[in-house]
Design an enzyme around this catalytic site. Structure first.
Site, PDB file in Angstrom:
ATOM      1  N   TYR A  53       0.793  -1.239  -0.052  1.00  0.00           N
ATOM      2  CA  TYR A  53      -0.039   0.036   0.042  1.00  0.00           C
ATOM      3  C   TYR A  53       1.051   1.127   0.122  1.00  0.00           C
ATOM      4  O   TYR A  53       1.794   1.211   0.657  1.00  0.00           O
ATOM      5  CB  TYR A  53      -1.023  -0.231   1.280  1.00  0.00           C
ATOM      6  CG  TYR A  53      -1.520   1.350   1.295  1.00  0.00           C
ATOM      7  CD1 TYR A  53      -2.772   1.564   0.144  1.00  0.00           C
ATOM      8  CD2 TYR A  53      -1.414   2.137   2.360  1.00  0.00           C
ATOM      9  CE1 TYR A  53      -3.333   2.821   0.250  1.00  0.00           C
ATOM     10  CE2 TYR A  53      -2.321   3.399   2.438  1.00  0.00           C
ATOM     11  CZ  TYR A  53      -3.208   3.722   1.163  1.00  0.00           C
ATOM     12  OH  TYR A  53      -3.746   4.694   1.292  1.00  0.00           O
ATOM     13  N   HIS A  83      -5.225  16.173  -4.551  1.00  0.00           N
ATOM     14  CA  HIS A  83      -5.532  16.453  -3.243  1.00  0.00           C
ATOM     15  C   HIS A  83      -5.038  18.062  -2.764  1.00  0.00           C
ATOM     16  O   HIS A  83      -5.667  18.187  -1.633  1.00  0.00           O
ATOM     17  CB  HIS A  83      -4.477  15.372  -2.203  1.00  0.00           C
ATOM     18  CG  HIS A  83      -5.170  14.123  -2.081  1.00  0.00           C
ATOM     19  ND1 HIS A  83      -5.580  13.200  -3.220  1.00  0.00           N
ATOM     20  CD2 HIS A  83      -5.479  13.235  -1.004  1.00  0.00           C
ATOM     21  CE1 HIS A  83      -5.858  12.178  -2.795  1.00  0.00           C
ATOM     22  NE2 HIS A  83      -5.864  12.236  -1.719  1.00  0.00           N
ATOM     23  N   ASN A 205      -0.147  12.667   5.173  1.00  0.00           N
ATOM     24  CA  ASN A 205      -0.830  11.838   6.004  1.00  0.00           C
ATOM     25  C   ASN A 205      -0.388  12.546   7.467  1.00  0.00           C
ATOM     26  O   ASN A 205       0.378  11.773   8.132  1.00  0.00           O
ATOM     27  CB  ASN A 205      -0.737  10.357   5.929  1.00  0.00           C
ATOM     28  CG  ASN A 205      -1.704   9.697   5.275  1.00  0.00           C
ATOM     29  OD1 ASN A 205      -2.802   9.932   5.679  1.00  0.00           O
ATOM     30  ND2 ASN A 205      -1.494   8.694   4.345  1.00  0.00           N
ATOM     31  N   TYR A 291     -21.266  37.052  41.296  1.00  0.00           N
ATOM     32  CA  TYR A 291     -20.631  35.859  40.990  1.00  0.00           C
ATOM     33  C   TYR A 291     -19.334  36.322  40.021  1.00  0.00           C
ATOM     34  O   TYR A 291     -18.316  35.609  39.977  1.00  0.00           O
ATOM     35  CB  TYR A 291     -21.523  35.156  40.093  1.00  0.00           C
ATOM     36  CG  TYR A 291     -22.440  34.079  41.033  1.00  0.00           C
ATOM     37  CD1 TYR A 291     -22.483  34.341  42.296  1.00  0.00           C
ATOM     38  CD2 TYR A 291     -23.122  33.093  40.480  1.00  0.00           C
ATOM     39  CE1 TYR A 291     -23.290  33.568  43.116  1.00  0.00           C
ATOM     40  CE2 TYR A 291     -24.065  32.357  41.275  1.00  0.00           C
ATOM     41  CZ  TYR A 291     -24.011  32.609  42.721  1.00  0.00           C
ATOM     42  OH  TYR A 291     -24.763  31.660  43.499  1.00  0.00           O
ATOM     43  N   ARG A 294     -16.681  37.544  42.285  1.00  0.00           N
ATOM     44  CA  ARG A 294     -16.237  36.394  43.443  1.00  0.00           C
ATOM     45  C   ARG A 294     -15.814  35.191  42.820  1.00  0.00           C
ATOM     46  O   ARG A 294     -14.944  34.581  43.325  1.00  0.00           O
ATOM     47  CB  ARG A 294     -17.393  36.157  44.295  1.00  0.00           C
ATOM     48  CG  ARG A 294     -17.073  35.415  45.457  1.00  0.00           C
ATOM     49  CD  ARG A 294     -18.413  35.395  46.288  1.00  0.00           C
ATOM     50  NE  ARG A 294     -19.739  35.853  45.967  1.00  0.00           N
ATOM     51  CZ  ARG A 294     -20.917  35.245  46.180  1.00  0.00           C
ATOM     52  NH1 ARG A 294     -20.735  33.892  46.706  1.00  0.00           N
ATOM     53  NH2 ARG A 294     -22.055  35.588  45.858  1.00  0.00           N
ATOM     54  N   PHE A 339      -3.284   8.626  11.988  1.00  0.00           N
ATOM     55  CA  PHE A 339      -3.736   9.918  11.277  1.00  0.00           C
ATOM     56  C   PHE A 339      -4.858  10.425  11.685  1.00  0.00           C
ATOM     57  O   PHE A 339      -5.231  11.627  11.491  1.00  0.00           O
ATOM     58  CB  PHE A 339      -3.616   9.887   9.875  1.00  0.00           C
ATOM     59  CG  PHE A 339      -4.504   8.657   9.482  1.00  0.00           C
ATOM     60  CD1 PHE A 339      -5.956   8.737   9.443  1.00  0.00           C
ATOM     61  CD2 PHE A 339      -3.830   7.492   8.870  1.00  0.00           C
ATOM     62  CE1 PHE A 339      -6.694   7.613   9.037  1.00  0.00           C
ATOM     63  CE2 PHE A 339      -4.729   6.390   8.483  1.00  0.00           C
ATOM     64  CZ  PHE A 339      -6.079   6.637   8.505  1.00  0.00           C
ATOM     65  N   GLU A 425     -13.272   6.177   4.025  1.00  0.00           N
ATOM     66  CA  GLU A 425     -12.943   6.920   5.193  1.00  0.00           C
ATOM     67  C   GLU A 425     -14.242   7.444   5.838  1.00  0.00           C
ATOM     68  O   GLU A 425     -14.917   8.556   5.586  1.00  0.00           O
ATOM     69  CB  GLU A 425     -12.003   8.270   4.791  1.00  0.00           C
ATOM     70  CG  GLU A 425     -10.689   7.672   4.296  1.00  0.00           C
ATOM     71  CD  GLU A 425      -9.947   8.620   3.284  1.00  0.00           C
ATOM     72  OE1 GLU A 425     -10.229   9.963   3.537  1.00  0.00           O
ATOM     73  OE2 GLU A 425      -9.165   8.411   2.849  1.00  0.00           O
TER      74      GLU A 425
END
Length: 538
Positions: A53, A83, A205, A291, A294, A339, A425
């Site tokens: 791969y 990409h 990646n 508040y 304080r 990743f 994915e």
């Protein structure tokens, strides 16, 4: 001194120095040796007739498609070109530099199979001030920050558009020139890379973008959470509050570290304050403060503890090697899921929640100054001539608008997921989106705190008694930029000068909470001076 990459994990400080302050980088000899060793493994697998791969196959949903040796360079180039698909406004220069630096650190681990020349080119681009143009949309925070990292790899191939640093008009000013990547590399004496097996994957990646933005946000919050304590102390002082709730013995009853630290800051800032001392006797019939006064240590402390947790996550990420597949020490090349951006995405969202809470409390304190029913003797809206003048009425509107947006930004991005890559994915982190909204939240917090400090300073000056020595110095230094009580004037200019003073570190310097200004970025320092010069104009 250059930041050395490869002998030890980078620190958050290193990331900020390179990303924001342009520190040079250098790869260590040990890093280069690791890179060469891992590359030899990849070269061996590339010659194997069996598919591996990312080396001799396609990517993502195309992982089962074998790629012959003659097409593998084109495969890597096609990966990067396809990409590099970001869109929208350009991300900030410091984010691009952080993205480049953190990918380079992973390359230096010797777990990616990159070639030495490719890693050295990334270092050369950083040192030459070559920054690829990257749009803010495109990363889902899983399989890493794919689109942003691909734009950097594209520039390393000599393609796409980059910005190149050049001196600006002022002493700290920096301008950029938009160039084709090939021309920018040539001018810098750098040679574009022709990607070999596995290199395309190794360059894209990673969770580097969201991690860079986390490191930068934490650096900003280091200052802003101290600033929140300072703003609260000034509001307690100006609203005739008491310092009793901040006693160490009370904090010991609930010893969250952040709460203890914030209470100690506020108490120290109020020490020796004539205003606080003026109403400590029986003449003050109030039992307890609101508040927002304080409980400041409890809210600010929660943000501090959240930031501390986020910093621990960042430290782990900075010591990680994130790629897929990775080259293991025994020579195996193994697919994995490291990743996925979930660990970073969650703390990015967590910080956004904490920031919204701190800012919300700050706005409430500011509002108390403007309401004569709650300000204990101050004029309406702190106006010079109420009715004719509106004073700081609309400054609170500005705060309220920012706080409202911060509440929307606190909605977590990391609970969302949209499947991609033909369902390969099928669960993504959306960490990049969490980081982008955190950057806007950090900016909003700085503006809200600046308006509170500006408001509290005016309220304190309207009291009969003097402020404490530390808050008094803050007001004195603020007055070099923003005049005090007087007829209404152009308020936006005062707000921006207050923001430059506060976010740039001027308020902390005045209070003795910061001993030097090296934490200012060039951009902050320049805006600080511009604010001074702008205010001095007739």
């Amino acid at each position: 001194m250059p930041v050395r990459i490869g002998d030890a994990p980078l620190t958050r400080h290193d990331v900020v120095q390179v990303a924001r302050f342009d520190a040079a980088v250098e790869l260590s000899a040990a890093a280069l040796d690791r890179i060469d060793t891992a590359r030899a493994v990849i070269d061996g697998l590339a010659a194997d007739p069996r598919p591996h791969y990312g080396i001799s196959t396609g990517f993502g949903a195309l992982a089962n498609t074998a790629i012959g040796p003659e097409d593998r360079t084109r495969l890597q180039q096609s990966l990067i070109r396809s990409h590099a698909a970001s869109s929208g406004e350009e991300i900030e220069r410091e984010v691009v530099r952080g993205l480049m630096l953190l990918r380079l650190q992973t390359l230096a681990t010797g777990r990616t199979g990159i070639r030495r020349a490719t890693a050295e080119l990334y270092a050369g681009m950083l040192n030459a001030g070559i920054h690829p143009v990257i749009g803010e949309y495109g990363s889902l925070g899983c399989s890493g920050d794919l689109a942003p990292l691909s734009h950097i790899a594209l520039a390393a191939m000599g393609e796409g558009t980059v910005r190149v640093d050049r001196p600006g008009d002022g002493p700290l000013a920096l301008a950029t020139e938009l160039l084709d990547a090939s021309e920018a590399l040539a001018r810098a004496g750098l040679t574009p890379v022709v990607l070999a097996e596995k290199e395309g994957l190794a360059l894209v990646n990673g969770t580097d973008g969201m991690l860079a933005m986390l490191c930068l946000a934490l650096a900003d919050l280091d200052k802003l959470l101290d600033t929140a304590d300072l703003a609260a102390a000034m509001s307690v002082e100006g609203l005739l509050g008491t310092d009793a709730p901040f006693a160490a013995e009370l904090m010991a009853l609930r010893p969250h570290p952040g709460q203890v630290a914030s209470a100690a800051n506020i108490a120290a800032l109020l020490a020796d304050s004539p205003i606080v001392a003026s109403h400590k006797g029986p003449e003050d019939t109030r039992v307890q403060d609101a508040y927002s006064l304080r409980c400041a240590p409890q809210v600010h402390g929660t943000a501090r503890d959240t930031a501390a947790h986020a910093a621990r996550v960042a430290e782990i990420e900075l010591s990680s090697a994130i790629d897929n597949p990775v080259v293991l020490p025994d020579g195996r090349v193994v697919s994995n899921g490291n990743f996925h951006g979930a660990p970073v995405a969650a703390v990015l969202d967590f910080l956004g929640i904490a920031i919204a809470d701190v800012a919300s409390m700050s706005e409430r304190r500011s509002d108390r100054f403007l309401d004569p029913a709650r300000s204990y003797g101050l004029p309406p809206f702190l106006a010079h001539d109420p009715g004719v003048d509106s004073g700081l009425m609309i400054a609170q509107y500005t705060q309220a608008g920012i706080v409202s947006e911060l509440k929307r930004l606190a909605s977590p991005a990391s609970v969302d997921s949209i499947p991609s890559s033909a369902m390969q994915e099928d669960h993504v982190s959306m960490g990049w989106g969490a980081a982008r909204k955190l950057r806007r939240a950090v900016d909003g917090l700085g503006r809200v705190l600046a308006i509170e400090i500006m408001t509290a300073a005016r309220g304190i000056e309207l009291r009969d008694d003097a402020p404490g020595p530390r808050t008094g110095r803050v007001i004195e230094q603020l007055r070099a930029l923003v005049p005090g009580v007087g007829p209404d004037r152009f308020l936006a200019r005062d707000i921006e000068a207050s923001v430059a003073f506060t976010v740039g570190g001027g308020a902390l310097l005045g209070a003795g909470m910061l001993d030097r200004v090296e934490s200012w970025s060039a951009r902050e320092g320049e805006s600080f001076r511009v604010g001074i010069e702008h205010e001095q104009q007739p």
